[in-house]
Write a protein that holds these residues in place. Structure first.
Motif, PDB file in Angstrom:
ATOM      1  N   PHE A   1       0.876  -1.164   0.000  1.00 34.38           N
ATOM      2  CA  PHE A   1       0.000   0.000   0.000  1.00 34.38           C
ATOM      3  C   PHE A   1       0.911   1.212   0.000  1.00 34.38           C
ATOM      4  CE2 PHE A   1      -1.919  -3.510   2.171  1.00 34.38           C
ATOM      5  CZ  PHE A   1      -3.209  -3.568   1.651  1.00 34.38           C
ATOM      6  N   SER A   2       0.714   2.110  -0.944  1.00 28.85           N
ATOM      7  CA  SER A   2       1.629   3.246  -0.981  1.00 28.85           C
ATOM      8  C   SER A   2       0.844   4.551  -1.044  1.00 28.85           C
ATOM      9  CB  SER A   2       2.561   3.139  -2.186  1.00 28.85           C
ATOM     10  OG  SER A   2       1.812   3.142  -3.384  1.00 28.85           O
ATOM     11  N   GLY A   3       1.443   5.571  -0.499  1.00 28.84           N
ATOM     12  CA  GLY A   3       0.805   6.880  -0.534  1.00 28.84           C
ATOM     13  C   GLY A   3       1.846   7.949  -0.717  1.00 28.84           C
ATOM     14  N   LYS A   4       1.442   9.026  -1.333  1.00 28.89           N
ATOM     15  CA  LYS A   4       2.411  10.079  -1.619  1.00 28.89           C
ATOM     16  C   LYS A   4       1.697  11.412  -1.509  1.00 28.89           C
ATOM     17  CE  LYS A   4       6.561  10.965  -3.349  1.00 28.89           C
ATOM     18  NZ  LYS A   4       7.177  11.529  -2.168  1.00 28.89           N
ATOM     19  N   LEU A   5       2.346  12.359  -0.873  1.00 28.72           N
ATOM     20  CA  LEU A   5       1.805  13.715  -0.872  1.00 28.72           C
ATOM     21  C   LEU A   5       2.968  14.679  -0.927  1.00 28.72           C
ATOM     22  CD1 LEU A   5      -0.552  15.699  -0.638  1.00 28.72           C
ATOM     23  CD2 LEU A   5      -0.267  15.617   1.831  1.00 28.72           C
ATOM     24  N   ASN A   6       3.068  15.388  -2.028  1.00 32.44           N
ATOM     25  CA  ASN A   6       4.094  16.420  -2.173  1.00 32.44           C
ATOM     26  C   ASN A   6       3.393  17.760  -2.343  1.00 32.44           C
ATOM     27  OD1 ASN A   6       5.987  14.438  -2.102  1.00 32.44           O
ATOM     28  ND2 ASN A   6       6.508  14.523  -4.283  1.00 32.44           N
ATOM     29  N   LEU A   7       3.824  18.716  -1.549  1.00 33.78           N
ATOM     30  CA  LEU A   7       3.208  20.042  -1.600  1.00 33.78           C
ATOM     31  C   LEU A   7       4.294  21.096  -1.641  1.00 33.78           C
ATOM     32  CD1 LEU A   7       0.576  19.829   1.274  1.00 33.78           C
ATOM     33  CD2 LEU A   7       0.075  19.927  -1.170  1.00 33.78           C
ATOM     34  N   SER A   8       4.058  22.154  -2.363  1.00 31.38           N
ATOM     35  CA  SER A   8       4.945  23.299  -2.202  1.00 31.38           C
ATOM     36  C   SER A   8       4.125  24.569  -2.351  1.00 31.38           C
ATOM     37  CB  SER A   8       6.093  23.252  -3.207  1.00 31.38           C
ATOM     38  OG  SER A   8       5.614  23.516  -4.494  1.00 31.38           O
TER      39      SER A   8
END
Lengths: 1034, 479
Positions: free
Chosen positions: A380-387
């Protein structure tokens, strides 16, 4: 109302005073004619006015009437300038950029334009990552560029291959590269107690979340990572949201995997019975036994552990079946053990942004069932990139990678519990299920067949039965989380600070059931392992960039601190409840605790570093870097080290005297020299240590490590000389020559065992890797049909420059280390064939004159050098063909030279030594008085000939070519997708490990792609995979 | 903007303020030698730990006993399903790079080096003099005993055959600069063993059965003198050691899993720190004849010809036909239930390494061998052992070689599985008889007395790394 009129008038005035016009259009690519999202469009000479294309490649821009030219740029495409000429609709077609000089290369602590890059690096982008089924970073690196060797020695789902960049650089410390994710070095390696790295970052990262993977190969590219850079650096950049692009994407992939190739041709139960019977019969006759037929049949059945026939004496005096005999057991254990597994991979992502906030978020699920029993991997993978651009001068952001995996493994290798060993060693005479003398199954009260646990290879063992009752389960939890801030100030300065936490949690469960196998004698055994690794890193960098006329400077100063905290807790218990063959693996169900253990390891590092890039007229480039590291792994006086690099490049084709050569699109030469280190060794190796060993339930201590306060890190000196040439804007050639000289390699200086130690870790050895790399790319067609071909070649030679004394590698015992030789040089007894007179095996030895003569006494056989396990040349050929919406890509991987020592073949040709084990059918060609030209020696029922001892009989040329990937995809035209409100739909089919050609016909391993050491062992090989998938964008 | 500058300055200050302390880390699961060797409490723990190495399965708690019986012709190894364990040792197929000599050798020297390391540092420690004396004596005993085991396995020839034959390096210091030590003569190795033991004997106290006591040191002295054929001293120390103690029947029939009144030296294994499969009981089979079978390796069995040397009423005839159902031993062999486990827990058993009966047998043999033999006392000592196990046994009336043969036979019956088999044959210059047709894997039915093959080779790794030992110094069979 008056006010409103006034406002209207004002607006009218404003719009008239600055005459403006709106331009619309679509940007497409020559390749497949599809629209290109994210193309940046600006007014030339006024970069403040700009926009970018949306997900459908459409744009709309309002420009002042004074604007003359629009500039279209997109990564990987040639920039295009279009005169406006008063048009309101401008459709543009962009061509791919073969030179890619504007492409940005990710380097240590920043990025740099490809044109000005002085080092050596190769890039695998997301597009390439998507070209393989069951995508993974490591698989995508296979054959992607020269100098990178990827060996997947296991087909266990979730396992990771060995990666070597420009050869093996160490003996005792790691030879694996450093991994950097979004600017932060992360923890890699295998923390599992079961030998598989489900916790490895490469297993947890979803490759769909990766924007690019850059491999830094030389000192100019990697030295800035100092004491961790000796083996090269793999820099992973994850996906970021882009301004103006709002996208929801879903990709699904479904497939099957199976054994790519059967290996040895194994004996049937008739054949294994006969080979033993014939020889027992001969012995019985020679010993004047009264009833040799009964005796030989009985001995054979004892040796095999089961009578595969329906009567007691199935074979007669000439070794033929008697008429009433019928074979009732002929189990193909390889088919029992290997099966077809399903693979599934789904990911949903959303990305986009505006001028204030960019985001990328995704969630994925993958389930990969292996071809061996009880081997699978769920992720199970999750990703959150914010700038976020908080202020004009201030930017904040975070990158988060989350992953959770559940992995079941079967023990690999030559251990008694390995089903892959059992698949080959248990003979066909052993039934899979319990059965009586007539072949009728013994059924339990429910009418089910029952596994047969009796065989002569491993007591109380059935590979499938145990895989259902035992457990080797790893659950991994991983978080890589960075938060950063970036400030621009005083015009040319930029300060960036990153704080990172890299967490790995592993809980593992090992369970031996109380009914059969290893757990039987203690009524079941369970172990729980808990491992936690927590890194924190703080990295601060200050950059100063300045252009002064033709000169441009870029200065970096940085400081980084790092600490790792590793904690391990083990617990175990025995005495499980037995209930109707059901299993209750948790320790709570056991009656007695044992094996409690725990420890923690801390290590820390602090570093200061700096880099200067300078270029003159975009033609001459100079770069230098310096780093000082301090590491807790060494004693106080050897704790600090300094690493540096210097490099330069010259774009000759930019010189005016070259401009007239139209055929020459680009010519650049590069050179670099620098140092790096390797500190990835066991902690506290420099201390003299006592370790706890309790005796009689009371504390005890044992002297386990000799002190060496002079221990320090291994140093690498790297040189790289390269040439980049592009012709006719179609053909590109990159040639690189490198040397990697590793000095002060840690090495166990052998001590006489009578010192109580086998060696002491010392910085003693020196080793050199040198090689040539060639990367050829051709763009055969560029218009409607686009066809790209690629070929890369790598040649690496390894040489030990210094070693205390020549010696056999004590780990695999098949290699010889001496100055001037490779660390992969085989050193084996040399097989001299069968003595035709008596059928004895023969090896070579040196007689008193130093001449090579034959001997049948294995103790006299001499070991000779036999060539290396590493290939002379390896690389890949790739082809990418696209027409309209169709794309067909394939990769052929080749490896020429090198040798494989086949330990499995050795055990399948035991010549009487291992009673009851199965043999290869080839072993039937053994010496008898009537078969004196046989390949194999006479069969000895007591196994006293040593025929199957280590020798070159089992050494083979490893040359092979493998059709590794084929992928066909079709992108449904925009005209159709837009009607059903999708921006993009692509369907694809993949095949992997389709075909392997092996030069040496006697090499019968599952897969010649073995570990670098070339020793084959019992294992689950890389499977063949077929899969279908779809990618939909909203 | 000003705030931002201040923030940057603060971050830089914080980051670079990390000092050398930041790079100072300590191991959590080991202790540096300086700490261990500077306190008597820690030395007590280090001595206790040294016994763990002495009692490890690849030294004196399995390998030694397995070599003794499997190479004597009395035991037979399972021909299949043996997982490769001891096959080369059983078949006399040992080479210079075989695992068995290699790990036995290093473990033996590890015990010696651990003892030396402590001895080398005891001088610098102040504290309780009684304790210092005790630890000094105990390390001497550990060193002497390990040298003795190594000498038995690696000497080119036993003392009785050639005292000037090449033996093993004598290791008397933990200093790495003394790492190239040549093979000493058998005579000199025994001289050092005797010296260490005689120095230890008066100093050593009695901590517990699982560690060397004065009595155990006396017993080792008796063994060493027996090897040296110094009959007077052997008889002397054996008789001091057995102290005329009566032998208890239960001590032999109850199973060798715990210490009893007769035990002089043994190795302790608790229910959680035993070696499970890789243990002496695991290889020697099972729990009693009627209780539940335990699945150990269970691959060491005895030839019928050996079982037949016991009279039917002999209490030591603890054999049942093997292999048991479902196992792949050699049909016709026997398994023993002399060695057992506690509580149906595989290998949860203390291992007995020296007991009073052996001392009576040493005394009997030595007395019968004296220049002026004392047959009467020898017969009485022998009877002590016989009377316990054989109902109605009477004192032997034999003398001379006949009496000696009777004593040798009694040693075989009394001590099988306890580490004597082939070493007795070598010492007594007797051939190895493998004529029982259930033997497999080895074509020679008899290995003549004093054969070169009976000694293990010096491990090649030692020859390679030790400047003072060359290929020429290898035992003759392996040259």
């Amino acid at each position: 109302m008056k006010k409103l009129f006034f406002l209207f008038a004002l607006l009218l005035y404003a719009s008239y005073s600055i005459a403006q016009m709106q331009i619309k259009g679509t940007v497409t690519g020559t390749k497949n004619g599809l629209s290109i999202p994210g193309v940046s469009i600006v007014v030339k000479d006024n970069a403040n006015i700009g926009t970018s294309t949306d997900i459908n490649g459409k744009y709309s821009i309002t420009v002042p009437s004074s604007a003359k030219i629009l500039l279209f740029t997109s990564i990987g495409m040639k920039p295009k300038e279009i005169p406006i000429n008063g048009r309101s609709v401008i459709d543009v077609v962009l061509e791919p950029d073969v030179l890619k000089m504007d492409e940005v290369v990710v380097v240590a602590y920043g990025t740099i334009k490809k044109a000005s890059f002085t080092g050596s690096a190769s890039v695998v982008n997301n597009e390439k990552l998507q070209k393989i089924s069951t995508p993974s970073v490591a698989k995508a690196l296979v054959g992607s560029s020269p100098g990178i060797m990827v060996n997947s020695a296991s087909g266990q789902p979730g396992s990771q291959p060995t990666i070597r960049i420009r050869g093996t650089g160490s003996i005792k410390a790691t030879s694996s590269p450093l991994y950097v994710v979004d600017g932060i070095p992360i923890t890699t390696g295998n923390y599992s107690s079961f030998g598989y790295s489900g916790s490895d970052v490469l297993s947890i990262l979803n490759s769909n979340d990766i924007e690019s993977v850059t491999v830094l190969k030389d000192a100019a590219a990697a030295s800035l990572y100092g004491s961790a850079a000796a083996n090269g650096v793999i820099v992973i950049t994850t996906q970021k949201g882009r301004e103006g692009e709002s996208k929801i994407s879903f990709t699904a992939n479904y497939g099957f995997q199976s054994l790519a190739k059967e290996n040895y041709n194994m004996m049937s139960s008739d054949e294994i019975y006969k080979i033993w019977y014939d020889n027992y019969y001969a012995v019985a006759v020679a010993n004047n036994v009264a009833d040799p037929i009964s005796k030989a049949n009985q001995d054979t059945q004892t040796a095999l552990g089961h009578n595969p026939y329906n009567i007691a004496n199935p074979l007669n005096e000439i070794g033929s079946l008697v008429p009433s005999a019928k074979n009732i057991v002929n189990t193909n254990w390889r088919n029992v053990v290997f099966n077809t597994g399903k693979t599934q991979d789904y990911i949903l992502s959303a990305s986009g942004g505006n001028n204030k906030l960019n985001y990328y978020a995704s969630g994925g699920y993958a389930n990969n069932e292996g071809i061996g029993p009880a081997s699978d991997f769920k992720r199970f993978s999750g990703k959150l990139n914010l700038s976020s651009q908080v202020r004009e001068y201030l930017k904040f952001g975070m990158e988060n990678t989350l992953g959770h995996s559940i992995q079941n493994t079967s023990p690999n290798g030559s251990g008694g519990a390995s089903p892959y060993r059992m698949a080959l060693l248990i003979s066909g005479a052993i039934p899979e299920y319990e059965q009586d003398a007539n072949g009728n199954f013994n059924l339990d009260e429910k009418g089910n067949k029952q596994y047969n646990y009796s065989n002569p290879v491993a007591q109380d063992y059935n590979p499938i039965g145990l895989s259902e009752l035992n457990e080797y389960k790893t659950k991994a939890y991983r978080t890589i989380s960075s938060i950063w801030g970036e400030v621009n100030f005083l015009k040319d300065f930029r300060f960036k600070t990153i704080g990172n936490v890299d967490y790995i949690g592993l809980t593992e469960r090992l369970y031996y059931n109380p009914y059969h196998g290893d757990g039987n004698s203690v009524s079941g055994r369970g172990n729980r392992f808990s491992k936690t690794s927590l890194n924190w890193t703080i990295s601060n960098t200050l950059t100063y960039s300045k252009e002064l006329g033709f000169n441009s400077f870029d200065v970096l100063l940085g400081y980084e601190a790092y600490e790792n905290f590793y904690e391990r807790i083990d617990n175990g218990a025995i005495g499980y409840m037995k209930l109707a063959n059901k299993i209750f693996p948790e320790l709570a169900n056991a009656s007695k605790a044992e094996d409690a253990d725990s420890y923690t390891i801390k290590s820390s590092k602090s570093s200061m570093f700096s880099r200067l890039n300078y270029d003159f007229k975009d033609k001459y480039y100079l770069s230098g870097s310096l780093r000082r590291d301090g590491s807790s792994r060494f004693g106080s006086d050897k704790r600090h080290g300094i690493f540096y690099s210097i490099s330069a490049a010259w774009r000759i084709s930019e010189e005016s005297f070259m401009k007239s050569l139209n055929w020459l699109s680009s010519l650049k030469i590069r050179a670099s020299y620098g140092t790096s280190g390797n500190d990835d060794i066991t902690t506290f190796l420099y201390l003299g240590l006592y370790s706890p060993k309790s005796y009689d339930g009371l504390p005890g201590l044992i002297y386990t490590q000799l002190s060496n306060s002079k221990l320090h890190w291994e140093a690498n000196k790297n040189t790289n000389i390269a040439l980049d040439l592009t012709l006719f804007n179609r053909f590109s050639i990159t040639y690189e020559y490198y040397t990697r000289t590793a000095t002060d390699l840690l090495y166990d200086k052998p001590l006489p065992y009578s010192t109580g130690f086998d060696g002491i870790t010392t910085n003693l050895a020196d080793m050199k890797n040198m090689g040539h790399e060639l990367d050829l790319k051709a763009n055969i067609f560029q218009k409607n049909v686009v066809w790209d071909l690629g070929l890369n070649l790598s040649k690496n030679t390894n040489e030990l420059l210094k070693i205390v004394s020549p010696q056999v590698n004590s780990n695999d015992k098949t290699k010889y280390w001496e100055e001037g030789g490779s660390i992969y040089e085989y050193y084996l007894e040399e097989w001299a064939g069968v003595n035709p007179e008596n059928g004895n095996p023969q090896w070579y030895k040196d007689d008193e004159n130093g001449d090579k003569v034959k001997t049948s006494n294995y103790n006299e056989a001499k070991r000779y050098k036999q060539g290396t396990s590493t290939p002379d040349l390896f690389g890949a050929f790739t082809s990418d063909l696209s027409y309209k919406g169709f794309d067909l890509s394939l990769m052929l991987y080749y490896s020429i030279g090198g040798k494989i020592y086949d330990n499995v073949e050795r055990q399948l040709f035991y010549n009487g030594s291992n009673k009851g084990h199965n043999m290869t059918a080839d072993a039937i060609d053994y010496w008898t008085p009537v078969n004196i030209g046989a390949k194999y020696p006479r069969f000895d029922v007591d196994g006293n000939l040593n025929s199957f001892n280590r020798s070159t009989l089992f050494l083979h040329d490893a040359t092979y070519i493998k059709l590794r990937n084929v992928r066909l995809s079709y992108t449904i035209p925009n005209s159709i997708t837009s009607k059903i409100k999708f921006s993009h739909i692509k369907v694809f089919a993949n095949a992997e490990n389709i075909f392997t050609w092996v030069k040496d016909k006697d090499l019968k391993v599952f897969d010649p792609e073995l570990g670098i050491s070339g020793n084959n062992f019992f294992r689950s090989p890389a499977p063949r995979v077929f899969s279908l998938g779809i990618n939909v964008n909203l | 903007m000003k705030k931002i500058y201040m923030l940057i300055v603060a971050i830089i200050m914080f980051a670079t303020s990390c000092s050398e302390e930041f790079l100072e880390q300590k191991p959590s699961n080991s202790i540096s030698e300086e700490v261990v060797l500077s306190s008597l409490d820690a030395i007590e723990i280090a001595i206790n730990g040294t016994y763990k190495y002495l009692s490890s399965y690849y030294f004196d708690a399995l390998f030694y006993q397995a070599f003794a019986d499997l190479r004597s012709g009395e035991a037979i190894l399972a021909s299949a399903n043996n997982y490769g364990w001891f096959v080369d040792a059983y078949k006399n197929n040992i080479t210079v790079s075989s695992l068995y000599p290699e790990i036995f050798w290093i473990r033996g020297y590890q015990v010696i080096v651990n003892a030396n390391k402590i001895m080398d540092n005891l001088n610098d420690i102040s504290g309780d003099v009684t304790k210092i004396k005790q630890y000094y004596a105990e390390t001497l005993a550990l060193r002497a005993y390990s040298h003795l085991l190594l000498a038995n396995v690696f000497a080119d020839k036993p003392y009785s055959v050639n005292p000037d034959a090449k033996c093993i390096p004598i290791k008397l210091s933990s200093n790495l600069s003394d790492s190239n030590i040549p093979r000493a003569k058998v005579r000199d190795v025994y001289k050092q063993i005797i010296k260490d033991l005689l120095e230890a004997e008066p100093l050593i106290g009695n901590i517990r059965t699982g560690r060397f006591s004065r009595r155990a040191v006396q017993g080792v002295l008796a063994r060493a003198y027996l090897d040296m054929e110094n009959w007077e001293k052997a008889a002397h120390w054996a008789s001091i050691c057995h102290a005329n103690q009566d032998l208890d029947t239960a001590a032999i029939t109850d199973g060798f899993y715990d210490y009893n009144s007769e035990t002089i030296l043994g190795y302790d294994f608790t229910d959680t720190d035993h070696a499970v499969y890789r243990s002496h009981p695991s290889f020697w089979y099972i729990d009693g004849p009627n209780s539940n079978y335990l699945y150990g390796y269970s691959t060491i069995m005895y030839a019928p010809s050996f079982v037949n040397i016991f009279a039917d009423n002999d209490k030591r005839k603890m054999f049942i036909p093997g292999p048991r159902a479902g196992f792949f031993g050699v049909p016709g062999t026997f398994v023993t239930y002399k060695f057992r486990h506690r509580n149906d827990n595989l290998s949860y058993a203390n291992l007995i390494r020296m007991r009073v009966a052996e001392m009576y047998l040493i005394e009997a043999e030595a007395l019968a061998k004296l220049a002026t033999p004392d047959y009467d006392r020898a017969q009485k000592a022998l009877l002590k052992v016989q009377a316990r196990s054989i109902p109605g046994a009477t004192e032997s009336t034999n003398e001379g070689q006949t009496l000696l043969n009777e004593i040798y036979l009694e040693r075989r019956k009394e001590l099988y599985g306890e580490g004597f088999g082939v070493f007795d044959l070598m010492r007594l210059q007797l051939p190895v008889d493998r004529s029982d047709n259930l033997h497999w894997g080895y074509s020679q039915t008899t290995i003549p007395a004093n054969a070169d093959i009976l000694s293990f080779p010096i491990p090649q790794v030692e020859i390679d790394a030790n400047d003072a030992i060359s290929e020429n110094d290898q035992n003759p069979f392996y040259k």
